[in-house]
Design a protein around this motif. Structure first.
Motif, PDB file in Angstrom:
ATOM      1  N   LYS A 135       0.812  -1.212   0.000  1.00 23.00           N
ATOM      2  CA  LYS A 135       0.000   0.000   0.000  1.00 23.00           C
ATOM      3  C   LYS A 135       0.851   1.269   0.000  1.00 23.00           C
ATOM      4  O   LYS A 135       0.321   2.361  -0.093  1.00 23.00           O
ATOM      5  N   PHE A 136       2.147   1.128   0.110  1.00 24.26           N
ATOM      6  CA  PHE A 136       3.034   2.279   0.215  1.00 24.26           C
ATOM      7  C   PHE A 136       4.028   2.281  -0.942  1.00 24.26           C
ATOM      8  O   PHE A 136       5.219   2.024  -0.752  1.00 24.26           O
ATOM      9  N   PRO A 137       3.567   2.632  -2.149  1.00 23.08           N
ATOM     10  CA  PRO A 137       4.449   2.530  -3.316  1.00 23.08           C
ATOM     11  C   PRO A 137       5.642   3.482  -3.281  1.00 23.08           C
ATOM     12  O   PRO A 137       6.729   3.127  -3.732  1.00 23.08           O
ATOM     13  N   LYS A 138       5.469   4.670  -2.725  1.00 23.32           N
ATOM     14  CA  LYS A 138       6.594   5.611  -2.672  1.00 23.32           C
ATOM     15  C   LYS A 138       7.660   5.114  -1.707  1.00 23.32           C
ATOM     16  O   LYS A 138       8.862   5.196  -1.989  1.00 23.32           O
ATOM     17  N   CYS A 139       7.234   4.594  -0.570  1.00 26.22           N
ATOM     18  CA  CYS A 139       8.197   4.039   0.387  1.00 26.22           C
ATOM     19  C   CYS A 139       8.887   2.813  -0.198  1.00 26.22           C
ATOM     20  O   CYS A 139      10.091   2.620  -0.007  1.00 26.22           O
ATOM     21  N   LEU A 140       8.125   1.994  -0.912  1.00 25.07           N
ATOM     22  CA  LEU A 140       8.722   0.815  -1.542  1.00 25.07           C
ATOM     23  C   LEU A 140       9.736   1.202  -2.609  1.00 25.07           C
ATOM     24  O   LEU A 140      10.773   0.543  -2.764  1.00 25.07           O
ATOM     25  N   LYS A 141       9.451   2.263  -3.325  1.00 33.29           N
ATOM     26  CA  LYS A 141      10.383   2.720  -4.352  1.00 33.29           C
ATOM     27  C   LYS A 141      11.711   3.151  -3.710  1.00 33.29           C
ATOM     28  O   LYS A 141      12.784   2.773  -4.186  1.00 33.29           O
ATOM     29  N   ILE A 142      11.628   3.908  -2.624  1.00 33.74           N
ATOM     30  CA  ILE A 142      12.849   4.330  -1.922  1.00 33.74           C
ATOM     31  C   ILE A 142      13.555   3.122  -1.329  1.00 33.74           C
ATOM     32  O   ILE A 142      14.781   3.000  -1.411  1.00 33.74           O
ATOM     33  N   ALA A 143      12.780   2.187  -0.762  1.00 32.95           N
ATOM     34  CA  ALA A 143      13.367   0.980  -0.180  1.00 32.95           C
ATOM     35  C   ALA A 143      14.110   0.179  -1.241  1.00 32.95           C
ATOM     36  O   ALA A 143      15.197  -0.348  -0.990  1.00 32.95           O
ATOM     37  N   HIS A 144      13.539   0.090  -2.431  1.00 32.83           N
ATOM     38  CA  HIS A 144      14.193  -0.629  -3.521  1.00 32.83           C
ATOM     39  C   HIS A 144      15.485   0.087  -3.934  1.00 32.83           C
ATOM     40  O   HIS A 144      16.491  -0.564  -4.225  1.00 32.83           O
ATOM     41  N   GLN A 145      15.459   1.435  -3.957  1.00 29.21           N
ATOM     42  CA  GLN A 145      16.640   2.197  -4.355  1.00 29.21           C
ATOM     43  C   GLN A 145      17.786   2.039  -3.363  1.00 29.21           C
ATOM     44  O   GLN A 145      18.950   1.945  -3.765  1.00 29.21           O
ATOM     45  N   ILE A 146      17.475   2.018  -2.077  1.00 31.49           N
ATOM     46  CA  ILE A 146      18.546   1.937  -1.074  1.00 31.49           C
ATOM     47  C   ILE A 146      18.864   0.497  -0.684  1.00 31.49           C
ATOM     48  O   ILE A 146      19.863   0.242  -0.017  1.00 31.49           O
ATOM     49  N   GLY A 147      17.994  -0.432  -1.051  1.00 31.12           N
ATOM     50  CA  GLY A 147      18.247  -1.838  -0.752  1.00 31.12           C
ATOM     51  C   GLY A 147      17.955  -2.230   0.680  1.00 31.12           C
ATOM     52  O   GLY A 147      18.512  -3.203   1.182  1.00 31.12           O
ATOM     53  N   ASP A 148      17.117  -1.477   1.339  1.00 28.82           N
ATOM     54  CA  ASP A 148      16.766  -1.757   2.729  1.00 28.82           C
ATOM     55  C   ASP A 148      15.296  -1.408   2.933  1.00 28.82           C
ATOM     56  O   ASP A 148      14.862  -0.325   2.581  1.00 28.82           O
ATOM     57  N   ARG A 149      14.538  -2.346   3.521  1.00 24.68           N
ATOM     58  CA  ARG A 149      13.102  -2.132   3.657  1.00 24.68           C
ATOM     59  C   ARG A 149      12.681  -1.635   5.041  1.00 24.68           C
ATOM     60  O   ARG A 149      11.506  -1.455   5.303  1.00 24.68           O
ATOM     61  N   ARG A 150      13.639  -1.399   5.913  1.00 25.06           N
ATOM     62  CA  ARG A 150      13.281  -0.913   7.242  1.00 25.06           C
ATOM     63  C   ARG A 150      12.730   0.508   7.145  1.00 25.06           C
ATOM     64  O   ARG A 150      13.278   1.367   6.451  1.00 25.06           O
TER      65      ARG A 150
ATOM     66  N   SER B 141      14.811   9.553   2.952  1.00 18.11           N
ATOM     67  CA  SER B 141      13.917  10.596   2.454  1.00 18.11           C
ATOM     68  C   SER B 141      14.264  11.959   3.041  1.00 18.11           C
ATOM     69  O   SER B 141      14.362  12.959   2.321  1.00 18.11           O
ATOM     70  N   PHE B 142      14.483  12.008   4.347  1.00 18.45           N
ATOM     71  CA  PHE B 142      14.839  13.272   4.991  1.00 18.45           C
ATOM     72  C   PHE B 142      16.214  13.767   4.554  1.00 18.45           C
ATOM     73  O   PHE B 142      16.432  14.972   4.418  1.00 18.45           O
ATOM     74  N   GLU B 143      17.151  12.857   4.330  1.00 18.63           N
ATOM     75  CA  GLU B 143      18.478  13.261   3.863  1.00 18.63           C
ATOM     76  C   GLU B 143      18.393  13.889   2.476  1.00 18.63           C
ATOM     77  O   GLU B 143      19.066  14.879   2.197  1.00 18.63           O
ATOM     78  N   ARG B 144      17.554  13.321   1.616  1.00 20.11           N
ATOM     79  CA  ARG B 144      17.373  13.892   0.282  1.00 20.11           C
ATOM     80  C   ARG B 144      16.770  15.290   0.365  1.00 20.11           C
ATOM     81  O   ARG B 144      17.201  16.203  -0.330  1.00 20.11           O
ATOM     82  N   GLU B 145      15.772  15.453   1.217  1.00 19.36           N
ATOM     83  CA  GLU B 145      15.158  16.767   1.382  1.00 19.36           C
ATOM     84  C   GLU B 145      16.161  17.762   1.960  1.00 19.36           C
ATOM     85  O   GLU B 145      16.206  18.917   1.543  1.00 19.36           O
ATOM     86  N   GLN B 146      16.959  17.322   2.903  1.00 19.76           N
ATOM     87  CA  GLN B 146      17.975  18.184   3.509  1.00 19.76           C
ATOM     88  C   GLN B 146      18.952  18.667   2.439  1.00 19.76           C
ATOM     89  O   GLN B 146      19.261  19.857   2.365  1.00 19.76           O
ATOM     90  N   ARG B 147      19.448  17.750   1.602  1.00 18.31           N
ATOM     91  CA  ARG B 147      20.372  18.131   0.536  1.00 18.31           C
ATOM     92  C   ARG B 147      19.712  19.105  -0.437  1.00 18.31           C
ATOM     93  O   ARG B 147      20.341  20.061  -0.902  1.00 18.31           O
ATOM     94  N   ALA B 148      18.445  18.882  -0.734  1.00 16.40           N
ATOM     95  CA  ALA B 148      17.730  19.774  -1.650  1.00 16.40           C
ATOM     96  C   ALA B 148      17.626  21.180  -1.071  1.00 16.40           C
ATOM     97  O   ALA B 148      17.840  22.171  -1.783  1.00 16.40           O
ATOM     98  N   TYR B 149      17.312  21.286   0.214  1.00 17.36           N
ATOM     99  CA  TYR B 149      17.226  22.602   0.840  1.00 17.36           C
ATOM    100  C   TYR B 149      18.592  23.266   0.937  1.00 17.36           C
ATOM    101  O   TYR B 149      18.716  24.488   0.772  1.00 17.36           O
ATOM    102  N   GLU B 150      19.631  22.491   1.189  1.00 19.92           N
ATOM    103  CA  GLU B 150      20.977  23.062   1.231  1.00 19.92           C
ATOM    104  C   GLU B 150      21.391  23.559  -0.146  1.00 19.92           C
ATOM    105  O   GLU B 150      22.011  24.619  -0.270  1.00 19.92           O
ATOM    106  N   ASP B 151      21.047  22.803  -1.193  1.00 18.28           N
ATOM    107  CA  ASP B 151      21.334  23.249  -2.558  1.00 18.28           C
ATOM    108  C   ASP B 151      20.548  24.517  -2.895  1.00 18.28           C
ATOM    109  O   ASP B 151      21.068  25.417  -3.552  1.00 18.28           O
ATOM    110  N   ALA B 152      19.305  24.583  -2.445  1.00 21.35           N
ATOM    111  CA  ALA B 152      18.488  25.774  -2.684  1.00 21.35           C
ATOM    112  C   ALA B 152      19.094  26.982  -1.992  1.00 21.35           C
ATOM    113  O   ALA B 152      19.136  28.084  -2.558  1.00 21.35           O
ATOM    114  N   GLU B 153      19.606  26.786  -0.782  1.00 22.73           N
ATOM    115  CA  GLU B 153      20.228  27.884  -0.047  1.00 22.73           C
ATOM    116  C   GLU B 153      21.457  28.390  -0.793  1.00 22.73           C
ATOM    117  O   GLU B 153      21.681  29.601  -0.896  1.00 22.73           O
ATOM    118  N   LYS B 154      22.248  27.477  -1.351  1.00 19.40           N
ATOM    119  CA  LYS B 154      23.421  27.876  -2.127  1.00 19.40           C
ATOM    120  C   LYS B 154      22.998  28.656  -3.373  1.00 19.40           C
ATOM    121  O   LYS B 154      23.624  29.659  -3.738  1.00 19.40           O
TER     122      LYS B 154
END
Length: 118
Positions: free
Chosen positions: A4-19, A27-40
């Motif tokens: 029922k959680f396709p977005k979470c499953l997609k991220i889990a598949h990308q990182i190779g860990d389903r926890r 997910s939060f690390e990606r958002e953090q990097r995006a905000y840091e890039d935006a600040e730059k």
């Protein structure tokens, strides 16, 4: 993780860990990097606008030293209005940069909390 959680499953598949905590942390690390890039990006834009404003201000100072006539006064008015617009743009970019830093800090705190769960 349930189907029922396709977005979470997609991220889990990308990182190779389903926890769940790993998926959320990623997910939060990606958002953090995006905000840091935006600040730059906002900082770079701010520097460009500031350089443009300084150059325009130099023109205004030089033109004020010349003799006054109708055409010159009109040009000065346009340059001063553009300078005021630059000040408004600088203010907006500073606010957006500050907001991006705050959001990145919020994501960083969430990542720290999730890493403590491991």
């Amino acid at each position: 993780m349930a189907r029922k959680f396709p977005k979470c499953l997609k991220i889990a598949h990308q990182i190779g860990d389903r926890r769940v905590e790993k998926v959320l942390c990623t997910s939060f690390e990606r958002e953090q990097r995006a905000y840091e890039d935006a600040e730059k990006m906002y900082t770079e834009m701010l520097e460009e606008v500031e350089a443009r404003r300084e150059y325009r201000h130099g023109l205004i100072v030089e033109l004020m030293k010349l003799e006054n006539d109708y055409v010159l006064d009109e040009c000065l008015g346009v340059l001063r209005a553009a300078e005021q617009e630059d000040f408004a743009e600088i203010s907006r970019l500073i606010q957006m940069s500050h907001a991006a830093v705050l959001r990145a800090g919020e994501k960083r705190r969430m990542v720290t909390k999730l890493k403590k769960l491991k």
